[in-house]
Design a protein around this motif. Sequence first.
Motif, PDB file in Angstrom:
ATOM      1  N   VAL A   1       0.844  -1.206   0.000  1.00 46.45           N
ATOM      2  CA  VAL A   1       0.000   0.000   0.000  1.00 46.45           C
ATOM      3  C   VAL A   1       0.876   1.252   0.000  1.00 46.45           C
ATOM      4  N   LEU A   2       1.931   1.254   0.792  1.00 48.29           N
ATOM      5  CA  LEU A   2       2.829   2.411   0.814  1.00 48.29           C
ATOM      6  C   LEU A   2       3.485   2.633  -0.545  1.00 48.29           C
ATOM      7  N   LEU A   3       3.893   1.573  -1.207  1.00 53.48           N
ATOM      8  CA  LEU A   3       4.491   1.703  -2.540  1.00 53.48           C
ATOM      9  C   LEU A   3       3.474   2.204  -3.557  1.00 53.48           C
ATOM     10  N   ILE A   4       2.258   1.701  -3.473  1.00 61.72           N
ATOM     11  CA  ILE A   4       1.210   2.133  -4.407  1.00 61.72           C
ATOM     12  C   ILE A   4       0.900   3.620  -4.226  1.00 61.72           C
ATOM     13  N   ILE A   5       1.012   4.121  -3.026  1.00 65.38           N
ATOM     14  CA  ILE A   5       0.752   5.541  -2.764  1.00 65.38           C
ATOM     15  C   ILE A   5       1.914   6.415  -3.208  1.00 65.38           C
ATOM     16  N   THR A   6       3.149   6.011  -2.945  1.00 62.99           N
ATOM     17  CA  THR A   6       4.299   6.888  -3.191  1.00 62.99           C
ATOM     18  C   THR A   6       4.780   6.911  -4.631  1.00 62.99           C
ATOM     19  N   ILE A   7       4.768   5.799  -5.330  1.00 64.97           N
ATOM     20  CA  ILE A   7       5.334   5.764  -6.683  1.00 64.97           C
ATOM     21  C   ILE A   7       4.604   6.696  -7.647  1.00 64.97           C
ATOM     22  N   PRO A   8       3.276   6.712  -7.712  1.00 65.63           N
ATOM     23  CA  PRO A   8       2.615   7.660  -8.627  1.00 65.63           C
ATOM     24  C   PRO A   8       2.904   9.126  -8.275  1.00 65.63           C
ATOM     25  N   ASN A   9       3.026   9.457  -6.995  1.00 65.31           N
ATOM     26  CA  ASN A   9       3.319  10.839  -6.610  1.00 65.31           C
ATOM     27  C   ASN A   9       4.704  11.256  -7.083  1.00 65.31           C
ATOM     28  N   VAL A  10       5.656  10.370  -6.999  1.00 68.51           N
ATOM     29  CA  VAL A  10       7.017  10.698  -7.439  1.00 68.51           C
ATOM     30  C   VAL A  10       7.042  10.887  -8.951  1.00 68.51           C
ATOM     31  N   THR A  11       6.422   9.992  -9.703  1.00 70.73           N
ATOM     32  CA  THR A  11       6.438  10.119 -11.160  1.00 70.73           C
ATOM     33  C   THR A  11       5.612  11.312 -11.629  1.00 70.73           C
ATOM     34  N   LYS A  12       4.526  11.639 -10.919  1.00 72.09           N
ATOM     35  CA  LYS A  12       3.695  12.783 -11.290  1.00 72.09           C
ATOM     36  C   LYS A  12       4.467  14.092 -11.118  1.00 72.09           C
ATOM     37  N   ASN A  13       5.280  14.169 -10.095  1.00 75.90           N
ATOM     38  CA  ASN A  13       6.013  15.398  -9.807  1.00 75.90           C
ATOM     39  C   ASN A  13       7.333  15.503 -10.560  1.00 75.90           C
ATOM     40  N   ASN A  14       7.674  14.520 -11.363  1.00 70.33           N
ATOM     41  CA  ASN A  14       8.942  14.546 -12.089  1.00 70.33           C
ATOM     42  C   ASN A  14       9.019  15.730 -13.057  1.00 70.33           C
ATOM     43  N   SER A  15       7.933  16.027 -13.771  1.00 69.85           N
ATOM     44  CA  SER A  15       7.944  17.159 -14.702  1.00 69.85           C
ATOM     45  C   SER A  15       8.060  18.483 -13.953  1.00 69.85           C
ATOM     46  N   THR A  16       7.438  18.589 -12.794  1.00 75.44           N
ATOM     47  CA  THR A  16       7.548  19.801 -11.974  1.00 75.44           C
ATOM     48  C   THR A  16       8.979  19.984 -11.500  1.00 75.44           C
ATOM     49  N   ILE A  17       9.601  18.895 -11.098  1.00 78.39           N
ATOM     50  CA  ILE A  17      10.988  18.951 -10.641  1.00 78.39           C
ATOM     51  C   ILE A  17      11.892  19.427 -11.773  1.00 78.39           C
ATOM     52  N   ASN A  18      11.694  18.894 -12.976  1.00 73.14           N
ATOM     53  CA  ASN A  18      12.525  19.294 -14.113  1.00 73.14           C
ATOM     54  C   ASN A  18      12.293  20.747 -14.506  1.00 73.14           C
ATOM     55  N   SER A  19      11.048  21.219 -14.460  1.00 70.06           N
ATOM     56  CA  SER A  19      10.797  22.615 -14.824  1.00 70.06           C
ATOM     57  C   SER A  19      11.389  23.573 -13.793  1.00 70.06           C
ATOM     58  N   LYS A  20      11.307  23.219 -12.513  1.00 69.16           N
ATOM     59  CA  LYS A  20      11.924  24.065 -11.479  1.00 69.16           C
ATOM     60  C   LYS A  20      13.441  24.066 -11.638  1.00 69.16           C
ATOM     61  N   GLY A  21      13.999  22.902 -11.990  1.00 63.15           N
ATOM     62  CA  GLY A  21      15.437  22.826 -12.231  1.00 63.15           C
ATOM     63  C   GLY A  21      15.850  23.678 -13.415  1.00 63.15           C
ATOM     64  N   CYS A  22      14.996  23.726 -14.437  1.00 66.34           N
ATOM     65  CA  CYS A  22      15.284  24.549 -15.612  1.00 66.34           C
ATOM     66  C   CYS A  22      15.248  26.030 -15.250  1.00 66.34           C
ATOM     67  N   GLU A  23      14.252  26.438 -14.467  1.00 68.89           N
ATOM     68  CA  GLU A  23      14.170  27.843 -14.040  1.00 68.89           C
ATOM     69  C   GLU A  23      15.416  28.239 -13.245  1.00 68.89           C
ATOM     70  N   ALA A  24      15.850  27.363 -12.357  1.00 67.24           N
ATOM     71  CA  ALA A  24      17.039  27.652 -11.558  1.00 67.24           C
ATOM     72  C   ALA A  24      18.280  27.719 -12.430  1.00 67.24           C
ATOM     73  N   PHE A  25      18.373  26.839 -13.423  1.00 65.63           N
ATOM     74  CA  PHE A  25      19.542  26.846 -14.308  1.00 65.63           C
ATOM     75  C   PHE A  25      19.577  28.119 -15.145  1.00 65.63           C
ATOM     76  N   VAL A  26      18.415  28.572 -15.625  1.00 70.09           N
ATOM     77  CA  VAL A  26      18.360  29.816 -16.406  1.00 70.09           C
ATOM     78  C   VAL A  26      18.822  30.991 -15.548  1.00 70.09           C
ATOM     79  N   ARG A  27      18.385  31.034 -14.284  1.00 69.03           N
ATOM     80  CA  ARG A  27      18.821  32.118 -13.393  1.00 69.03           C
ATOM     81  C   ARG A  27      20.334  32.072 -13.164  1.00 69.03           C
ATOM     82  N   MET A  28      20.867  30.862 -13.050  1.00 61.61           N
ATOM     83  CA  MET A  28      22.311  30.725 -12.849  1.00 61.61           C
ATOM     84  C   MET A  28      23.068  31.205 -14.086  1.00 61.61           C
ATOM     85  N   VAL A  29      22.578  30.865 -15.281  1.00 61.44           N
ATOM     86  CA  VAL A  29      23.233  31.315 -16.518  1.00 61.44           C
ATOM     87  C   VAL A  29      23.124  32.832 -16.637  1.00 61.44           C
ATOM     88  N   GLU A  30      21.976  33.398 -16.263  1.00 66.18           N
ATOM     89  CA  GLU A  30      21.835  34.857 -16.286  1.00 66.18           C
ATOM     90  C   GLU A  30      22.867  35.515 -15.377  1.00 66.18           C
TER      91      GLU A  30
END
Length: 104
Positions: A22-51
């Motif tokens: 049950v714990l695995l069924i709850i956590t795995i979809p949340n991690v994969t769902k937030n993967n795109s959010t994590i990448n977009s936040k990482g991109c925003e931070a990288f752009v600020r660093m390059v600026e």
Amino acid sequence: MVKNQQGFTLIEMMIVLLVISVLLIITIPNVTKNNSTINSKGCEAFVRMVEGQVQAYRMDNNGAVPSFAELQGAGYLKEGEASCPNGKAISIDAVNGTVTVAGS
């Protein structure tokens, strides 16, 4: 004489496996769902660093707008740092030094 042997019964082991499942069924979809959010936040931070690196280069070089090759050659960026963690390319405007993400 019968010795008192202690251990886990099959029912107890099944309950533990059920709880873990049950714990695995709850956590795995949340991690994969937030993967795109994590990448977009990482991109925003990288752009600020390059600026920030573009501004530092411009201060050190009398306002000259750098390219990625110049930033990497001068040690402001590591080799190969020209795209976000999500794979989108980053560009530096040659006129004013604005950093933008391709497709944004």
